[in-house]
Scaffold this motif. Structure first.
Motif, PDB file in Angstrom:
ATOM      1  N   GLN A  50     -15.751   4.761  36.767  1.00 15.58           N
ATOM      2  CA  GLN A  50     -16.272   3.479  37.228  1.00 15.58           C
ATOM      3  C   GLN A  50     -16.132   3.336  38.740  1.00 15.58           C
ATOM      4  OE1 GLN A  50     -17.938   0.781  35.566  1.00 15.58           O
ATOM      5  NE2 GLN A  50     -18.245   0.523  37.765  1.00 15.58           N
ATOM      6  N   ARG A  51     -15.010   3.792  39.287  1.00 14.88           N
ATOM      7  CA  ARG A  51     -14.809   3.697  40.733  1.00 14.88           C
ATOM      8  C   ARG A  51     -15.773   4.598  41.495  1.00 14.88           C
ATOM      9  NH1 ARG A  51      -8.165   3.471  41.046  1.00 14.88           N
ATOM     10  NH2 ARG A  51      -7.980   1.241  40.556  1.00 14.88           N
ATOM     11  N   PHE A  52     -16.062   5.759  40.946  1.00 15.80           N
ATOM     12  CA  PHE A  52     -17.046   6.635  41.577  1.00 15.80           C
ATOM     13  C   PHE A  52     -18.394   5.932  41.644  1.00 15.80           C
ATOM     14  CE2 PHE A  52     -15.719  11.301  41.752  1.00 15.80           C
ATOM     15  CZ  PHE A  52     -14.379  10.988  41.943  1.00 15.80           C
ATOM     16  N   LEU A  53     -18.766   5.283  40.545  1.00 19.18           N
ATOM     17  CA  LEU A  53     -20.052   4.585  40.507  1.00 19.18           C
ATOM     18  C   LEU A  53     -20.082   3.434  41.511  1.00 19.18           C
ATOM     19  CD1 LEU A  53     -20.595   4.515  36.637  1.00 19.18           C
ATOM     20  CD2 LEU A  53     -22.077   5.666  38.292  1.00 19.18           C
ATOM     21  N   SER A  54     -18.989   2.689  41.582  1.00 23.42           N
ATOM     22  CA  SER A  54     -18.958   1.534  42.482  1.00 23.42           C
ATOM     23  C   SER A  54     -18.891   1.957  43.939  1.00 23.42           C
ATOM     24  CB  SER A  54     -17.772   0.625  42.145  1.00 23.42           C
ATOM     25  OG  SER A  54     -16.545   1.270  42.423  1.00 23.42           O
ATOM     26  N   ALA A  55     -18.330   3.141  44.205  1.00 23.27           N
ATOM     27  CA  ALA A  55     -18.183   3.614  45.575  1.00 23.27           C
ATOM     28  C   ALA A  55     -19.440   4.282  46.112  1.00 23.27           C
ATOM     29  CB  ALA A  55     -17.016   4.591  45.675  1.00 23.27           C
ATOM     30  N   ALA A  56     -20.375   4.610  45.220  1.00 24.04           N
ATOM     31  CA  ALA A  56     -21.589   5.299  45.650  1.00 24.04           C
ATOM     32  C   ALA A  56     -22.514   4.352  46.406  1.00 24.04           C
ATOM     33  CB  ALA A  56     -22.318   5.884  44.447  1.00 24.04           C
ATOM     34  N   ASN A  57     -23.258   4.913  47.330  1.00 26.55           N
ATOM     35  CA  ASN A  57     -24.231   4.150  48.107  1.00 26.55           C
ATOM     36  C   ASN A  57     -25.514   3.940  47.311  1.00 26.55           C
ATOM     37  OD1 ASN A  57     -22.730   3.930  50.657  1.00 26.55           O
ATOM     38  ND2 ASN A  57     -22.906   6.158  50.700  1.00 26.55           N
ATOM     39  N   PRO A  58     -26.373   3.033  47.757  1.00 23.07           N
ATOM     40  CA  PRO A  58     -27.640   2.815  47.056  1.00 23.07           C
ATOM     41  C   PRO A  58     -28.485   4.078  46.910  1.00 23.07           C
ATOM     42  CG  PRO A  58     -27.224   1.016  48.571  1.00 23.07           C
ATOM     43  CD  PRO A  58     -26.167   2.038  48.830  1.00 23.07           C
ATOM     44  N   ASP A  59     -28.349   5.036  47.852  1.00 25.02           N
ATOM     45  CA  ASP A  59     -29.110   6.289  47.754  1.00 25.02           C
ATOM     46  C   ASP A  59     -28.368   7.347  46.939  1.00 25.02           C
ATOM     47  OD1 ASP A  59     -27.059   6.955  49.448  1.00 25.02           O
ATOM     48  OD2 ASP A  59     -28.325   7.712  51.064  1.00 25.02           O
ATOM     49  N   ASP A  60     -27.301   6.954  46.259  1.00 21.90           N
ATOM     50  CA  ASP A  60     -26.490   7.808  45.388  1.00 21.90           C
ATOM     51  C   ASP A  60     -25.595   8.791  46.134  1.00 21.90           C
ATOM     52  OD1 ASP A  60     -27.353   6.543  43.122  1.00 21.90           O
ATOM     53  OD2 ASP A  60     -28.863   8.036  42.609  1.00 21.90           O
ATOM     54  N   THR A  61     -25.557   8.766  47.448  1.00 18.95           N
ATOM     55  CA  THR A  61     -24.550   9.552  48.158  1.00 18.95           C
ATOM     56  C   THR A  61     -23.200   8.876  47.982  1.00 18.95           C
ATOM     57  OG1 THR A  61     -24.927   8.344  50.227  1.00 18.95           O
ATOM     58  CG2 THR A  61     -26.181  10.398  49.889  1.00 18.95           C
ATOM     59  N   ILE A  62     -22.144   9.668  48.091  1.00 21.14           N
ATOM     60  CA  ILE A  62     -20.800   9.107  47.961  1.00 21.14           C
ATOM     61  C   ILE A  62     -19.919   9.657  49.071  1.00 21.14           C
ATOM     62  CG2 ILE A  62     -20.123  10.889  46.263  1.00 21.14           C
ATOM     63  CD1 ILE A  62     -18.283   8.683  45.010  1.00 21.14           C
ATOM     64  N   GLY A  63     -19.354   8.753  49.855  1.00 23.63           N
ATOM     65  CA  GLY A  63     -18.451   9.157  50.917  1.00 23.63           C
ATOM     66  C   GLY A  63     -17.135   9.654  50.348  1.00 23.63           C
ATOM     67  N   ILE A  64     -16.548  10.636  51.017  1.00 24.33           N
ATOM     68  CA  ILE A  64     -15.293  11.221  50.559  1.00 24.33           C
ATOM     69  C   ILE A  64     -14.147  10.645  51.389  1.00 24.33           C
ATOM     70  CG2 ILE A  64     -14.025  13.339  50.127  1.00 24.33           C
ATOM     71  CD1 ILE A  64     -16.616  13.053  48.507  1.00 24.33           C
ATOM     72  N   PRO A  65     -13.355   9.739  50.814  1.00 27.00           N
ATOM     73  CA  PRO A  65     -12.269   9.120  51.578  1.00 27.00           C
ATOM     74  C   PRO A  65     -10.986   9.951  51.498  1.00 27.00           C
ATOM     75  CG  PRO A  65     -12.480   8.034  49.470  1.00 27.00           C
ATOM     76  CD  PRO A  65     -13.477   9.147  49.472  1.00 27.00           C
ATOM     77  N   LEU A  66     -10.791  10.824  52.474  1.00 26.09           N
ATOM     78  CA  LEU A  66      -9.557  11.600  52.542  1.00 26.09           C
ATOM     79  C   LEU A  66      -8.621  10.975  53.562  1.00 26.09           C
ATOM     80  CD1 LEU A  66     -10.662  15.353  52.439  1.00 26.09           C
ATOM     81  CD2 LEU A  66      -9.934  13.875  50.567  1.00 26.09           C
ATOM     82  N   ARG A  67      -7.357  10.995  53.262  1.00 26.64           N
ATOM     83  CA  ARG A  67      -6.345  10.453  54.167  1.00 26.64           C
ATOM     84  C   ARG A  67      -5.741  11.597  54.965  1.00 26.64           C
ATOM     85  NH1 ARG A  67      -3.787   5.623  54.695  1.00 26.64           N
ATOM     86  NH2 ARG A  67      -1.597   5.568  55.364  1.00 26.64           N
ATOM     87  N   TYR A  68      -6.086  11.636  56.234  1.00 26.00           N
ATOM     88  CA  TYR A  68      -5.556  12.665  57.125  1.00 26.00           C
ATOM     89  C   TYR A  68      -4.040  12.518  57.247  1.00 26.00           C
ATOM     90  CZ  TYR A  68      -4.268  14.598  61.715  1.00 26.00           C
ATOM     91  OH  TYR A  68      -3.647  15.254  62.742  1.00 26.00           O
ATOM     92  N   TYR A  69      -3.355  13.647  57.184  1.00 22.51           N
ATOM     93  CA  TYR A  69      -1.895  13.703  57.319  1.00 22.51           C
ATOM     94  C   TYR A  69      -1.199  12.708  56.391  1.00 22.51           C
ATOM     95  CZ  TYR A  69       0.911  16.732  60.284  1.00 22.51           C
ATOM     96  OH  TYR A  69       1.673  17.782  60.749  1.00 22.51           O
ATOM     97  N   ALA A  70      -1.582  12.758  55.134  1.00 20.53           N
ATOM     98  CA  ALA A  70      -0.993  11.830  54.164  1.00 20.53           C
ATOM     99  C   ALA A  70       0.422  12.236  53.780  1.00 20.53           C
ATOM    100  CB  ALA A  70      -1.865  11.774  52.909  1.00 20.53           C
ATOM    101  N   ALA A  71       0.701  13.535  53.801  1.00 24.56           N
ATOM    102  CA  ALA A  71       1.998  14.029  53.367  1.00 24.56           C
ATOM    103  C   ALA A  71       2.873  14.416  54.546  1.00 24.56           C
ATOM    104  CB  ALA A  71       1.808  15.238  52.440  1.00 24.56           C
ATOM    105  N   HIS A  72       4.163  14.514  54.264  1.00 24.79           N
ATOM    106  CA  HIS A  72       5.159  14.937  55.257  1.00 24.79           C
ATOM    107  C   HIS A  72       4.770  16.262  55.905  1.00 24.79           C
ATOM    108  CE1 HIS A  72       9.073  15.880  56.957  1.00 24.79           C
ATOM    109  NE2 HIS A  72       9.298  16.839  56.091  1.00 24.79           N
ATOM    110  N   THR A  73       4.134  17.131  55.124  1.00 29.42           N
ATOM    111  CA  THR A  73       3.778  18.464  55.594  1.00 29.42           C
ATOM    112  C   THR A  73       2.387  18.544  56.209  1.00 29.42           C
ATOM    113  OG1 THR A  73       2.996  19.007  53.370  1.00 29.42           O
ATOM    114  CG2 THR A  73       5.267  19.573  53.899  1.00 29.42           C
ATOM    115  N   GLY A  74       1.700  17.420  56.307  1.00 29.20           N
ATOM    116  CA  GLY A  74       0.379  17.402  56.924  1.00 29.20           C
ATOM    117  C   GLY A  74      -0.784  17.503  55.966  1.00 29.20           C
ATOM    118  N   ARG A  75      -0.490  17.658  54.693  1.00 24.08           N
ATOM    119  CA  ARG A  75      -1.572  17.788  53.719  1.00 24.08           C
ATOM    120  C   ARG A  75      -2.398  16.506  53.640  1.00 24.08           C
ATOM    121  NH1 ARG A  75      -2.722  22.752  50.951  1.00 24.08           N
ATOM    122  NH2 ARG A  75      -0.820  23.979  50.854  1.00 24.08           N
ATOM    123  N   PHE A  76      -3.677  16.664  53.254  1.00 23.34           N
ATOM    124  CA  PHE A  76      -4.539  15.515  53.006  1.00 23.34           C
ATOM    125  C   PHE A  76      -4.102  14.813  51.721  1.00 23.34           C
ATOM    126  CE2 PHE A  76      -7.329  18.264  55.537  1.00 23.34           C
ATOM    127  CZ  PHE A  76      -7.827  17.358  56.460  1.00 23.34           C
ATOM    128  N   GLY A  77      -4.478  13.554  51.614  1.00 19.95           N
ATOM    129  CA  GLY A  77      -4.196  12.783  50.411  1.00 19.95           C
ATOM    130  C   GLY A  77      -5.415  11.986  49.987  1.00 19.95           C
TER     131      GLY A  77
END
Length: 600
Positions: A289-316
């Protein structure tokens, strides 16, 4: 040109980021831009109300503009979705704060207090709440909101100027690419398939719950379900120690060892166990449901990654959408597809952490196995079982070898190794007795003896960090409360102290206990992250026909043309296997494939 920008938008009890994904909020019929704070270079920030924004933005040469915001994913998404503008480069002081001060708050208010503790003029205001629920702002409210917005814009600019040279250029490039994954999406959702999948998951859950004959509220509640197990099933409820209170509480989560053991011991109640999991974990349905709600009217979907989310620098994961947690082969992955005449190219670095650990420890025999393309898991399993182990004919034995190679490198003891195999979380459930578990751990530490020696080195690192003394190991150097990495970033151990319980530091306002094996894991993950992100940046810079649209752990996902797919895929793998300059003898390997959907 450096342009600092801060949008102020309508929000109310329903229509707000706290309850919606970013794009659901921006695309909501009630969404409205009240105004924007704009600062050109070092000129004073100005407020532009809604009816003046188009004129201001049309005068900007976006192809030569660096856009600076605090949480640029949001402001950049508004800029793209509502005004159709994309800058040459994205900058983000919130992301910079996470990179420079991991484990500490990256909010604008807290960053300002940290940087200017004695300057009350450098504070974020609280006038935003006055505009809540107002589509049309009275003059006095707009004036207050404008003042608030200008202050935030100036604060963001001041923070950037203070930190401008603190991050390596590669990290700025990562912030830019990560933001672009969200503001200029290339992946498309298969809306029909995703809708059907969500409906199937809903029906399956309802059917499973109904088959148990137990009320949903009983299944969802820990106390009520524990009472049901005791009174109706007449079984002993498994318990675990609460991480917050230290008291014993029911261990009824699907990943709790006690609950898993209960399910295995009493298969006659499988309908009850399945119903409990179905009632508590509607995750797949919710995520669809969240994927559907997050999609744009043209059906593209942005990828929300959190830069440096972890202590070691990994994405979250971010924005209520955790793209870092999509199991391979899952339907959610398959519902992400490429644009017309394009394919999704996926490649991941094989055993990157195990390779990095062997390299850092100078465990040359293990490195040679990786270099020669040997199956290191089967090789070590052969040592465990004292006979040749083959991937095809001995999958369970090989899995034990794999669990050992991947799990014992950071000081895991035999009891935890035994419990890990019994859980079966990453493969088959394997029961080994105490003696066998001890033998496996001892065999690992004896065969790869330089790895335990690395734990001792990292124990010394903790003492050196505590005393503010420089110590070196290959590409690592200790400073006070941190280990400097070869790319100019650091692993931070804020407020590192030592007590009778061991070493501890602060992260996200919590006390974290650590030791040599754990520091080894931190360092290996941080170095592996650099290898992956360097590969990501090379792909973005060298292959202009590719759009890097997602990274998941050691995996990189790109969108590219469908023609010459085999050649393009091989080039992706070759680029990913380039060893870093600081570890030229690190043997890397990658594998991948391509498809119309994200099917890997």
């Amino acid at each position: 040109m450096l342009l600092t920008l801060d949008f102020e938008t309508y929000f109310d009890v329903r229509c707000q980021l706290g309850k919606m994904t970013t794009m659901e909020y921006i695309n909501d019929p009630d969404f409205k831009v009240h105004g924007v704070g704009v600062k050109f270079e070092d000129e004073p920030a100005e407020w532009y109300p809604e009816d003046e924004i188009e004129d201001v933005f049309s005068s900007i040469d976006w192809d030569s503009t660096r856009l600076l915001c605090h949480n640029t994913a949001f402001d950049g998404a508004v800029l793209a979705a509502k005004y159709g503008h994309y800058p040459r480069y994205y900058l983000d002081t919130s992301a910079m704060a996470r990179g420079l001060y991991p484990g500490q708050s990256s909010s604008l208010a807290n960053v300002a207090i940290r940087l200017w503790p004695d300057d009350e003029s450098m504070r974020k205001g609280d006038d935003l709440v006055k505009s809540k629920g107002l589509h049309d702002l009275p003059p006095d409210v707009e004036d207050a909101l404008a003042k608030y917005c200008i202050q935030d814009t100036e604060l963001t600019h001041a923070i950037f100027k203070l930190w401008e040279g603190e991050l390596p250029s590669s990290e700025y490039d990562l912030i830019d690419i990560t933001t672009r994954m969200f503001t200029k999406p290339r992946l498309i959702i298969d809306r029909e398939r995703l809708t059907n999948y969500m409906e199937r998951e809903r029906l399956n859950a309802e059917t499973t719950i109904e088959a148990s004959g137990i009320e949903p509220e009983v299944l969802r509640s820990n106390p009520k379900f524990a009472h049901y197990i005791e009174t109706e099933l007449e079984l002993v409820v498994p318990t675990k120690t609460s991480p917050t209170t230290g008291e014993q509480i029911p261990a009824l989560g699907k990943n709790d060892a006690g609950f898993q053991q209960l399910c295995q011991m009493y298969p006659q109640h499988q309908k009850v166990w399945d119903a409990r999991i179905a009632a508590k974990s509607r995750l797949t349905e919710t995520r669809a449901q969240r994927f559907l709600s997050a999609a744009n009217p043209d059906d593209t979907i942005g990828i929300p990654l959190r830069y440096y989310a972890a202590h070691t620098g990994r994405f979250g994961g971010s924005d209520k959408l955790n793209f870092q947690n999509m199991p391979r082969g899952s339907e959610l992955r398959k519902c992400l597809i490429a644009p017309k005449d394009h394919l999704i190219y996926v490649a991941d670095l094989s055993n990157i952490e195990a390779r990095m650990l062997a390299w850092l420890a100078d465990q040359h025999d293990l490195l040679d196995q990786f270099s020669n393309g040997e199956d290191v898991y089967s090789s070590f399993a052969s040592t465990i079982y004292d006979r040749p182990i083959n991937k095809d004919t001995d999958p369970t034995e090989r899995f034990v070898g794999k669990t050992a190679v991947l799990g014992l490198g950071y000081g895991m003891g035999w009891r935890k190794f035994q419990a890990t195999l019994a859980l079966g979380a990453a493969g088959p459930v394997v029961e080994v007795n105490d003696e066998k578990a001890w033998q496996v751990v001892n065999a690992y530490r004896s065969k790869f003896y330089k790895i335990p020696a690395l734990w001792n080195t990292c124990d010394m690192f903790l003492i050196d960090m505590l005393q503010g003394r420089s110590n070196y190991h290959k590409v690592l150097e200790t400073k006070r409360n941190r280990i400097e990495l070869p790319n100019g970033m650091s692993l931070y151990y804020e407020d590192l102290t030592r007590s009778t319980e061991g070493f501890q530091f602060k992260s996200n306002r919590q006390t974290v206990y650590t030791y040599g094996g754990k520091v080894t894991e931190n360092v290996v993950q941080a170095l592996s992250r650099i290898v992956v992100t360097d590969a990501l940046l090379r792909l973005a810079h060298k292959r202009k026909d590719l759009d890097v649209c997602l990274t998941v752990h050691d995996e990189i996902v790109c969108i590219g043309p469908a023609e010459d797919a085999d050649e393009r895929m091989q080039d992706i793998i070759d680029i990913m296997c380039i060893a870093p300059t600081w570890a030229g003898d690190l043997p890397l390997a990658a594998e991948g494939g391509y498809d119309i959907g994200y099917s890997k």
